[in-house]
Scaffold this motif. Structure first.
Motif, PDB file in Angstrom:
ATOM      1  N   ARG A  32       0.835  -1.198   0.000  1.00  0.00           N
ATOM      2  CA  ARG A  32       0.000   0.000   0.000  1.00  0.00           C
ATOM      3  C   ARG A  32       0.873   1.252   0.000  1.00  0.00           C
ATOM      4  O   ARG A  32       2.030   1.218   0.414  1.00  0.00           O
ATOM      5  CB  ARG A  32      -0.899  -0.001   1.228  1.00  0.00           C
ATOM      6  CG  ARG A  32      -1.935  -1.103   1.173  1.00  0.00           C
ATOM      7  CD  ARG A  32      -2.770  -1.095   2.445  1.00  0.00           C
ATOM      8  NE  ARG A  32      -3.773  -2.151   2.403  1.00  0.00           N
ATOM      9  CZ  ARG A  32      -4.419  -2.612   3.477  1.00  0.00           C
ATOM     10  NH1 ARG A  32      -4.151  -2.092   4.675  1.00  0.00           N
ATOM     11  NH2 ARG A  32      -5.307  -3.566   3.359  1.00  0.00           N
ATOM     12  N   VAL A  33       0.239   2.357  -0.443  1.00  0.00           N
ATOM     13  CA  VAL A  33       0.984   3.613  -0.570  1.00  0.00           C
ATOM     14  C   VAL A  33       1.631   4.041   0.748  1.00  0.00           C
ATOM     15  O   VAL A  33       2.711   4.609   0.774  1.00  0.00           O
ATOM     16  CB  VAL A  33       0.023   4.729  -1.067  1.00  0.00           C
ATOM     17  CG1 VAL A  33       0.749   6.049  -1.200  1.00  0.00           C
ATOM     18  CG2 VAL A  33      -0.604   4.331  -2.399  1.00  0.00           C
ATOM     19  N   ASN A  34       0.940   3.758   1.849  1.00  0.00           N
ATOM     20  CA  ASN A  34       1.373   4.329   3.129  1.00  0.00           C
ATOM     21  C   ASN A  34       2.101   3.346   4.040  1.00  0.00           C
ATOM     22  O   ASN A  34       2.207   3.580   5.235  1.00  0.00           O
ATOM     23  CB  ASN A  34       0.155   4.895   3.855  1.00  0.00           C
ATOM     24  CG  ASN A  34      -0.868   3.787   4.129  1.00  0.00           C
ATOM     25  OD1 ASN A  34      -0.717   2.667   3.618  1.00  0.00           O
ATOM     26  ND2 ASN A  34      -1.873   4.089   4.917  1.00  0.00           N
ATOM     27  N   GLU A  35       2.594   2.255   3.518  1.00  0.00           N
ATOM     28  CA  GLU A  35       3.277   1.310   4.406  1.00  0.00           C
ATOM     29  C   GLU A  35       4.672   0.980   3.894  1.00  0.00           C
ATOM     30  O   GLU A  35       4.927   0.979   2.691  1.00  0.00           O
ATOM     31  CB  GLU A  35       2.451   0.029   4.622  1.00  0.00           C
ATOM     32  CG  GLU A  35       2.232  -0.815   3.407  1.00  0.00           C
ATOM     33  CD  GLU A  35       1.261  -1.986   3.650  1.00  0.00           C
ATOM     34  OE1 GLU A  35       0.849  -2.234   4.797  1.00  0.00           O
ATOM     35  OE2 GLU A  35       0.919  -2.644   2.655  1.00  0.00           O
ATOM     36  N   ASP A  36       5.572   0.705   4.831  1.00  0.00           N
ATOM     37  CA  ASP A  36       6.907   0.293   4.418  1.00  0.00           C
ATOM     38  C   ASP A  36       6.931  -1.220   4.191  1.00  0.00           C
ATOM     39  O   ASP A  36       5.922  -1.908   4.404  1.00  0.00           O
ATOM     40  CB  ASP A  36       7.970   0.759   5.425  1.00  0.00           C
ATOM     41  CG  ASP A  36       7.807   0.110   6.778  1.00  0.00           C
ATOM     42  OD1 ASP A  36       7.105  -0.921   6.878  1.00  0.00           O
ATOM     43  OD2 ASP A  36       8.377   0.626   7.747  1.00  0.00           O
ATOM     44  N   PRO A  67      -4.457   2.165  -8.006  1.00  0.00           N
ATOM     45  CA  PRO A  67      -3.723   3.034  -7.094  1.00  0.00           C
ATOM     46  C   PRO A  67      -2.378   2.448  -6.672  1.00  0.00           C
ATOM     47  O   PRO A  67      -1.507   3.183  -6.235  1.00  0.00           O
ATOM     48  CB  PRO A  67      -4.644   3.151  -5.871  1.00  0.00           C
ATOM     49  CG  PRO A  67      -5.910   2.499  -6.213  1.00  0.00           C
ATOM     50  CD  PRO A  67      -5.782   1.794  -7.500  1.00  0.00           C
ATOM     51  N   TYR A  68      -2.235   1.152  -6.828  1.00  0.00           N
ATOM     52  CA  TYR A  68      -0.977   0.528  -6.414  1.00  0.00           C
ATOM     53  C   TYR A  68       0.135   0.732  -7.448  1.00  0.00           C
ATOM     54  O   TYR A  68       1.299   0.593  -7.140  1.00  0.00           O
ATOM     55  CB  TYR A  68      -1.190  -0.974  -6.194  1.00  0.00           C
ATOM     56  CG  TYR A  68      -2.090  -1.281  -5.016  1.00  0.00           C
ATOM     57  CD1 TYR A  68      -1.567  -1.300  -3.731  1.00  0.00           C
ATOM     58  CD2 TYR A  68      -3.437  -1.541  -5.199  1.00  0.00           C
ATOM     59  CE1 TYR A  68      -2.373  -1.575  -2.643  1.00  0.00           C
ATOM     60  CE2 TYR A  68      -4.261  -1.816  -4.110  1.00  0.00           C
ATOM     61  CZ  TYR A  68      -3.731  -1.838  -2.838  1.00  0.00           C
ATOM     62  OH  TYR A  68      -4.533  -2.105  -1.773  1.00  0.00           O
ATOM     63  N   GLY A  81      12.513   0.498   1.474  1.00  0.00           N
ATOM     64  CA  GLY A  81      11.245   1.060   1.014  1.00  0.00           C
ATOM     65  C   GLY A  81      10.493   1.920   2.009  1.00  0.00           C
ATOM     66  O   GLY A  81       9.268   1.920   1.990  1.00  0.00           O
ATOM     67  N   SER A  82      11.220   2.677   2.845  1.00  0.00           N
ATOM     68  CA  SER A  82      10.506   3.589   3.745  1.00  0.00           C
ATOM     69  C   SER A  82       9.611   4.512   2.923  1.00  0.00           C
ATOM     70  O   SER A  82       9.982   4.916   1.816  1.00  0.00           O
ATOM     71  CB  SER A  82      11.494   4.456   4.530  1.00  0.00           C
ATOM     72  OG  SER A  82      12.288   3.650   5.333  1.00  0.00           O
ATOM     73  N   VAL A  83       8.462   4.840   3.498  1.00  0.00           N
ATOM     74  CA  VAL A  83       7.448   5.594   2.749  1.00  0.00           C
ATOM     75  C   VAL A  83       7.987   6.931   2.239  1.00  0.00           C
ATOM     76  O   VAL A  83       7.740   7.309   1.094  1.00  0.00           O
ATOM     77  CB  VAL A  83       6.199   5.813   3.629  1.00  0.00           C
ATOM     78  CG1 VAL A  83       5.170   6.656   2.902  1.00  0.00           C
ATOM     79  CG2 VAL A  83       5.593   4.465   4.021  1.00  0.00           C
ATOM     80  N   ARG A 141       6.933   7.709  -4.340  1.00  0.00           N
ATOM     81  CA  ARG A 141       7.244   6.404  -3.753  1.00  0.00           C
ATOM     82  C   ARG A 141       8.297   5.708  -4.602  1.00  0.00           C
ATOM     83  O   ARG A 141       8.009   5.278  -5.723  1.00  0.00           O
ATOM     84  CB  ARG A 141       5.956   5.555  -3.684  1.00  0.00           C
ATOM     85  CG  ARG A 141       6.105   4.317  -2.812  1.00  0.00           C
ATOM     86  CD  ARG A 141       6.130   4.712  -1.350  1.00  0.00           C
ATOM     87  NE  ARG A 141       6.780   3.745  -0.467  1.00  0.00           N
ATOM     88  CZ  ARG A 141       6.153   2.772   0.171  1.00  0.00           C
ATOM     89  NH1 ARG A 141       4.853   2.641   0.049  1.00  0.00           N
ATOM     90  NH2 ARG A 141       6.814   1.952   0.958  1.00  0.00           N
TER      91      ARG A 141
END
Lengths: 239, 239
Positions: free
Chosen positions: A59-63, B15-16, B90-92, B99
Motif C-alpha cells: 500500500r501507498v502508506n506502508e513500508d 492506485p498501487y 522502502g521507507s514511505v 514512492r
C-alpha cells in the motif's frame, strides 16, 4: 527548484512511476517429519487454481516490513513470527497485471500454534510438503527455492531453526529438523558434540512422555544465554 | 475472466501502480590502506551537493540485475565486476519524487583498473574513505551501513575479498585487507594458518619488487581450485 525545473523533471521521470511493489512471504513449518511451506490458492488469471506464496500488493502508506507483517497476519493469522527479507524479484514479465517487483520474506513458524482459517483475508491456505511441490503461480517456485537455499545457510550460522520446533525438544528431534532442512543425514555423535559444545541448550530436567521408544531428555533453546555469548564474540556454527 | 471482472480488478489495483523502482550500487574499493566507496554528486533537491551512491531509476524494459549493470557502467565505466543484491529499502518518505523503492547491490572493485571519468553518464564520481563519511543523500547512509555489514559477513564465509586486491598479493596485504574491512587487528600466525590451510592460494614463485622492507612472497587466488574443492563440499571459513 523553480517551477519550470519541476515540470521538466516530472516529465522525465513520470514514465518510471508506473510500477507496483508486492510482498511475498515464504512461510516454513516443520511437523516433526517434513519441511512444509504455507501456500494459498491463486485467484488471478492465468494462474487461477494454482498455489501461490502468501502475498499481496504494497500500500501507498506502508513500508516493506510493515506490509509483510500485515499481509501475513491478514491472510493467515500468523503474528509475531520470525521474518527476514530475502531478495527482490523483478523480471520484466513476471506478473500479469503489469510491472510488479516483489520483495520476498521468509518466515519460520511452529505449525501447531496457529489456526489458519481464522484470518480475515484467509484464502484457502494450507501447509504443503516442500518435497512434493511442483508448479506454483507466478515465479513463486524460484522464490521458494531461493528462500530454501537461504534457510539452509542460515540454520548453520544462526540459531533460527529453533523457531520451527516446539519449545521443548529432544536432541534426535533437533537433528531430525536439521537433516530435513539440509536434505542429508548427519553423524549423530558429531552433531551432538557440536550443538552441546556451544552451550546454548538448556537441559530442562524433563523427559518425553507417552512415547513408544525410550523417552529422550528434553531441552530448550537458551536465547538469553545465546545473546549474552554473542555479545562476547561467540559465533553459532554448525558447518 | 470476463470484461466486468477485469474492470473491477483494475479499479482495485490501479492506485498501487504509482511507484518507481531504483537501483543503488554500493561500490567498495581498497587502495592498500583504506576501505573506500564510490560516490557521485547528487543533483536532486533537497540533497543537491551531497554525495550519493551510484544509482538511477529502473526502466520499464529491464530487470533488476540488468539495471544494476547498466547504471554502474553508464555512471562509472565499471563493467564485469563482482556484484550482489543486498536488500530492498522502502521507507514511505525516503525519496522526494514520490514512492521509490530501491534495490541495493554491492560491488567489489580493484580500484586501479578503472578510469572513472570516461563513463557516458559520469557525474563527478570519487572514491571516499568510508571511515570519513558522515552525511549522504537520501537514506544512502543506511544502505551503505547495511552493505558494509554484509561485506564483513561475506569475506569470512566466501573468497569475495580477493576482488578488492591486485591479482598478485602478499599475505600481509591480504591480512591488511581483512583487518581494514573487519575493523580490528587479527593474529598474524592464526590468520596465516587458517588461510593457508584452505589451500586456495597459489604461490606464484615471485616476490615483491621495489619495496623498502624485506620483499614478501606473492600469491594469487586459485579460483579454479576453489571451485573444484567447493564441489566436494569444502567450506571457506575465516571465522
Amino acid at each position: 527548484m523553480n517551477e519550470q525545473n519541476i515540470n521538466i523533471d516530472l516529465k522525465r521521470i513520470n514514465p518510471y512511476f508506473g510500477a507496483a511493489i508486492s510482498v511475498d512471504c515464504v512461510v516454513f513449518g516443520f511437523d516433526g517429519t517434513e519441511l512444509k511451506v504455507l501456500l494459498m490458492r491463486c485467484n488471478m488469471e492465468p494462474y487461477v487454481g494454482l498455489w501461490s506464496l502468501i502475498g499481496d500488493l504494497l500500500r501507498v502508506n506502508e513500508d516493506l516490513e510493515g506490509a509483510a507483517k500485515r499481509i501475513l497476519k491478514r491472510r493467515t493469522g500468523l503474528d509475531n513470527v520470525f521474518m527476514e527479507q530475502t531478495k527482490a524479484f523483478g523480471s520484466v514479465d513476471r506478473h500479469p497485471l503489469g510491472r510488479v517487483i516483489t520483495i520476498a520474506y521468509y518466515s519460520l513458524v511452529k505449525i501447531s500454534e496457529y489456526e489458519l482459517s481464522n484470518a480475515p483475508e484467509y484464502r484457502e491456505a494450507h501447509w504443503h510438503n516442500i518435497s512434493e511441490i511442483t508448479e506454483l503461480a507466478f515465479d513463486h517456485r524460484d522464490i521458494l527455492d531461493e528462500c530454501l537455499n537461504l534457510l539452509r545457510k542460515h540454520v548453520k550460522e544462526a540459531p533460527v531453526g529453533f523457531n520451527l520446533l516446539p519449545p521443548k525438544f529432544t536432541l534426535p528431534q533437533l537433528q531430525n529438523l536439521y537433516e530435513t532442512i539440509l536434505g542429508k543425514s548427519l553423524d549423530k555423535r558429531n552433531f551432538r558434540k557440536k550443538i552441546l559444545k556451544m552451550k546454548i541448550l538448556k537441559d530442562i530436567g524433563e523427559t518425553q512422555q507417552n512415547v513408544s521408544h525410550r523417552p529422550g531428555k528434553l531441552y530448550s533453546f537458551d536465547e538469553k544465554r545465546y545473546e549474552s555469548l554473542r555479545k562476547d564474540g561467540f559465533i553459532f556454527d554448525l558447518n
